[in-house]
Design a protein around this motif. Structure first.
Motif, PDB file in Angstrom:
ATOM      1  N   GLY A  38      46.179  -0.426   4.333  1.00  0.00           N
ATOM      2  CA  GLY A  38      45.238   0.491   4.529  1.00  0.00           C
ATOM      3  C   GLY A  38      43.777   0.155   4.334  1.00  0.00           C
ATOM      4  N   SER A  39      42.960   1.058   4.740  1.00  0.00           N
ATOM      5  CA  SER A  39      41.485   0.651   4.649  1.00  0.00           C
ATOM      6  C   SER A  39      40.685   1.892   4.177  1.00  0.00           C
ATOM      7  CB  SER A  39      40.862   0.662   6.383  1.00  0.00           C
ATOM      8  OG  SER A  39      41.195   1.612   7.024  1.00  0.00           O
ATOM      9  N   GLY A  40      41.380   2.636   3.336  1.00  0.00           N
ATOM     10  CA  GLY A  40      40.622   3.914   2.676  1.00  0.00           C
ATOM     11  C   GLY A  40      39.859   3.562   1.466  1.00  0.00           C
ATOM     12  N   VAL A 269      48.579  -5.833  -1.512  1.00  0.00           N
ATOM     13  CA  VAL A 269      47.987  -4.576  -1.844  1.00  0.00           C
ATOM     14  C   VAL A 269      48.331  -3.650  -1.115  1.00  0.00           C
ATOM     15  CG1 VAL A 269      46.042  -3.571  -2.526  1.00  0.00           C
ATOM     16  CG2 VAL A 269      46.100  -5.880  -2.858  1.00  0.00           C
ATOM     17  N   LEU A 270      48.905  -2.482  -1.546  1.00  0.00           N
ATOM     18  CA  LEU A 270      49.612  -1.451  -0.875  1.00  0.00           C
ATOM     19  C   LEU A 270      48.448  -0.292  -1.334  1.00  0.00           C
ATOM     20  CD1 LEU A 270      51.604  -0.069   0.941  1.00  0.00           C
ATOM     21  CD2 LEU A 270      52.979   0.211  -1.220  1.00  0.00           C
ATOM     22  N   ALA A 271      47.694   0.153  -0.149  1.00  0.00           N
ATOM     23  CA  ALA A 271      46.659   1.369  -0.435  1.00  0.00           C
ATOM     24  C   ALA A 271      46.753   2.218   0.801  1.00  0.00           C
ATOM     25  CB  ALA A 271      45.313   0.508  -0.504  1.00  0.00           C
ATOM     26  N   GLY A 272      47.935   2.458   1.067  1.00  0.00           N
ATOM     27  CA  GLY A 272      48.032   3.352   2.535  1.00  0.00           C
ATOM     28  C   GLY A 272      47.984   4.809   2.116  1.00  0.00           C
ATOM     29  N   GLY A 273      47.719   5.174   1.060  1.00  0.00           N
ATOM     30  CA  GLY A 273      47.668   6.799   0.604  1.00  0.00           C
ATOM     31  C   GLY A 273      48.998   7.118   0.024  1.00  0.00           C
ATOM     32  N   ALA A 274      48.995   8.371  -0.896  1.00  0.00           N
ATOM     33  CA  ALA A 274      50.128   8.681  -1.445  1.00  0.00           C
ATOM     34  C   ALA A 274      51.292   9.588  -0.690  1.00  0.00           C
ATOM     35  CB  ALA A 274      49.588   9.564  -2.742  1.00  0.00           C
ATOM     36  N   ILE A 275      51.363   9.261   0.388  1.00  0.00           N
ATOM     37  CA  ILE A 275      52.646   9.800   1.078  1.00  0.00           C
ATOM     38  C   ILE A 275      52.953   8.311   1.774  1.00  0.00           C
ATOM     39  CG2 ILE A 275      53.569  10.976   3.124  1.00  0.00           C
ATOM     40  CD1 ILE A 275      51.818  13.163   2.266  1.00  0.00           C
ATOM     41  N   ASN A 276      52.069   7.738   2.541  1.00  0.00           N
ATOM     42  CA  ASN A 276      52.447   6.397   3.116  1.00  0.00           C
ATOM     43  C   ASN A 276      52.720   5.061   2.261  1.00  0.00           C
ATOM     44  OD1 ASN A 276      52.184   7.716   5.673  1.00  0.00           O
ATOM     45  ND2 ASN A 276      50.070   6.993   5.956  1.00  0.00           N
ATOM     46  N   SER A 277      52.123   5.058   1.193  1.00  0.00           N
ATOM     47  CA  SER A 277      52.338   3.930   0.329  1.00  0.00           C
ATOM     48  C   SER A 277      53.998   4.043  -0.423  1.00  0.00           C
ATOM     49  CB  SER A 277      51.589   3.699  -0.890  1.00  0.00           C
ATOM     50  OG  SER A 277      50.173   3.382  -0.443  1.00  0.00           O
TER      51      SER A 277
END
Length: 541
Positions: A38-40, A269-277
């Protein structure tokens, strides 16, 4: 806008390490210290802090790299380029439309800049119900301070546009308090097109702040690269498997692009958002001994009311969401009837036309009145009551994620109360007609008529129009592994070298726009991770 410098193009010219999509093929194998998915909001803060500590950082982003040169204020281009599922992502039953970013910078590139610290009442609930004893206002304050300085977050001091001032005036006439919203902007042009990408680089999103800072420090960015799954062994991640995708998210068709990309790191580090993570963990077969993964995913379900005024409102123009009211959050217990926060969203033609009910002449009339139209939204604060458990992230047959989000009677009755509150404010502000966004509603010409009509409307999914731009939970923090997926320090309870640094951490919704809650919370967690991995102190400056 052609004279405005583009920091992304300047960085690429300086030699940033960026691959994927138009930037060339991604290497088949990459070895690094930390791989960030992720990059958010969470990914950007983490990437800057880790890169500053001298760690070799790789950032993996499924979406494309777009920048101010590309942002031309056209909805027809922005939604397919910058949003998940072209801004048409929906819950499994199609009852709620979900707006999430899918580009470098994530949702911070396309949000409306509203910035709130995590409310004290939310933190107290977490302490009491989820064992997060150290998640207090005082403990988090230094990390919020740093994030606010780094991202230029401050109250918006410019006079609100008419869209927001109608909320202020209508609320004042009813004795309802309203206040200014803090925004993460620097040198804002007051254009109103924040949701289409900022063409002037005024919005201090991850796209123009932390991601460029990390790349200047040697971090590597992979774009149009989907993180598919972790390889796991003995309680650790041994590799991350990724694949190249096309700009629209479809799997790339060329034979070289279909080759799996393997990233081997010391820490992930998993930071893909609360659907993708949660989806990455589900595809990986991650341990979930207490059935918490993907559950308690929250949206802040949003209902809306549109009013037509004699004067022009031009809700597409001027800074969006600069006034809010928390009156309907603060007048009842946090675990009582569902509370809601009121804001005035910007309106653009495509998103407006695809949201309002009706067809034929009825919708023609609504669009004809578009320049005179004002809309209020209510963010429903879900997750604090037994009848508001949120939703669950699941995988479809092709392993893509979908959110199952039942709308309970408790939430639906909150929606009715919110519609009534918003309509009363709009009539108090001088609206000629008011239309609650419900398939069976019609424009009403008085508060009494509107109140009686909405009291009689059936509150049901797909009849009552729901949207959301805030997704939280699914990998919740907790003081014990029975209560959540993630430890209080952000590390997965069962996977030693995996941290989770995004909105999926939150054990409930926030009760406010969540970007600053992510910045502050992840700033704290990332500083702890720097100490663990590099043996040095760090701060966001």
């Amino acid at each position: 806008m052609s004279s405005i410098k583009d920091p992304i193009r300047d960085g690429l010219a300086r030699g940033w390490k960026v691959s994927g999509g138009a930037r060339g093929a991604v290497p088949a194998r990459i070895v690094c210290d930390v791989a960030i998915i992720g990059s958010g909001a969470g990914a950007g803060i983490t990437a800057e802090l880790l890169a500053r500590a001298g760690l070799r950082v790789v950032i993996i982003e499924e979406g494309p790299l777009k920048s101010s040169t590309d942002f031309n204020q056209k909805e027809s281009e922005a939604y397919p380029q910058l949003y998940q599922e072209s801004a048409a992502r929906k819950t499994e039953d199609k009852a709620i439309n979900i707006l999430q970013g899918r580009c470098v910078g994530g949702s911070t590139t396309v949000n409306w800049t509203s910035s709130f610290r995590t409310p004290a009442s939310t933190l107290t609930f977490w302490q009491d119900k989820f064992g997060l004893a150290d998640y207090t206002v005082d403990a988090l304050a230094p990390y919020f301070d740093q994030a606010e300085r780094r991202l230029n977050i401050a109250p918006w001091l410019v006079a609100p546009n008419e869209n927001n001032d109608l909320l202020r005036r209508g609320a004042a006439r009813l004795g309802i308090p309203a206040a200014a919203i803090s925004r993460n902007v620097k040198g804002c042009w007051n254009l109103g097109s924040c949701g289409l990408g900022c063409p002037t680089n005024a919005k201090q999103s991850m796209l123009v702040t932390t991601i460029p800072a990390a790349l200047d420090l040697g971090a590597q960015l992979l774009t149009e690269t989907r993180a598919e799954k972790f390889e796991l062994s003995n309680g650790r991640v041994t590799a991350l498997i990724c694949r190249s995708v096309m700009p629209n998210g479809a799997v790339a068709q060329s034979v070289p692009a279909q080759t799996a990309i393997k990233i081997v790191a010391k820490h992930y580090v998993l930071a893909g958002g609360a659907i993708n993570s949660p989806a990455v963990l589900l595809r990986s077969g991650a341990p979930d001994p207490h059935g918490r993964l993907g559950t308690r995913t929250f949206l802040h379900p949003v209902v809306m009311s549109s009013g037509v005024f004699d004067q022009k409102v031009e809700a597409w123009s001027g800074a969006p969401q600069t006034i809010h009211s928390d009156h309907f959050l603060e007048t009842q217990p946090i675990d009582g009837p569902i509370g809601y926060k009121l804001e005035a969203p910007p309106l653009h033609p495509v998103i407006f036309a695809s949201t309002v009910p009706g067809m034929g002449q009825g919708q023609h009339d609504l669009l004809t009145a578009f320049p005179h139209t004002h809309t209020l939204l209510a963010l429903l604060r879900d997750g604090f009551h037994d009848q508001s458990p949120g939703g669950k992230v699941k995988l479809r047959g092709d392993d893509s994620p979908v959110l199952d989000y039942p709308l309970t009677d408790y939430v639906l009755q909150g929606a009715r109360r919110a519609l009534l509150s918003m309509m009363e404010i709009q009539f108090a502000a001088g609206a000629k007609t008011v239309l609650p966004l419900h398939e069976m509603a019609t424009p009403y010409i008085s508060w009494a008529q509107a109140r009686d009509a909405v009291d009689a409307l059936p509150m049901q999914p797909r009849l009552t129009k729901f949207v959301s731009a805030h997704v939280m939970g699914g990998c919740g923090l907790a003081g014990t592994e029975k209560l959540g997926v993630t430890r209080p320090d952000g590390v997965h309870w069962q996977i030693d070298n995996l941290s989770i640094h995004d909105g999926s951490l939150f054990p409930t919704s926030i009760g406010a726009n969540p970007q600053l809650s992510i910045y502050g919370t992840v700033n704290r967690l990332a500083q702890g991770l720097v100490k663990k991995l590099a043996g040095q102190s760090a701060a966001l400056v």
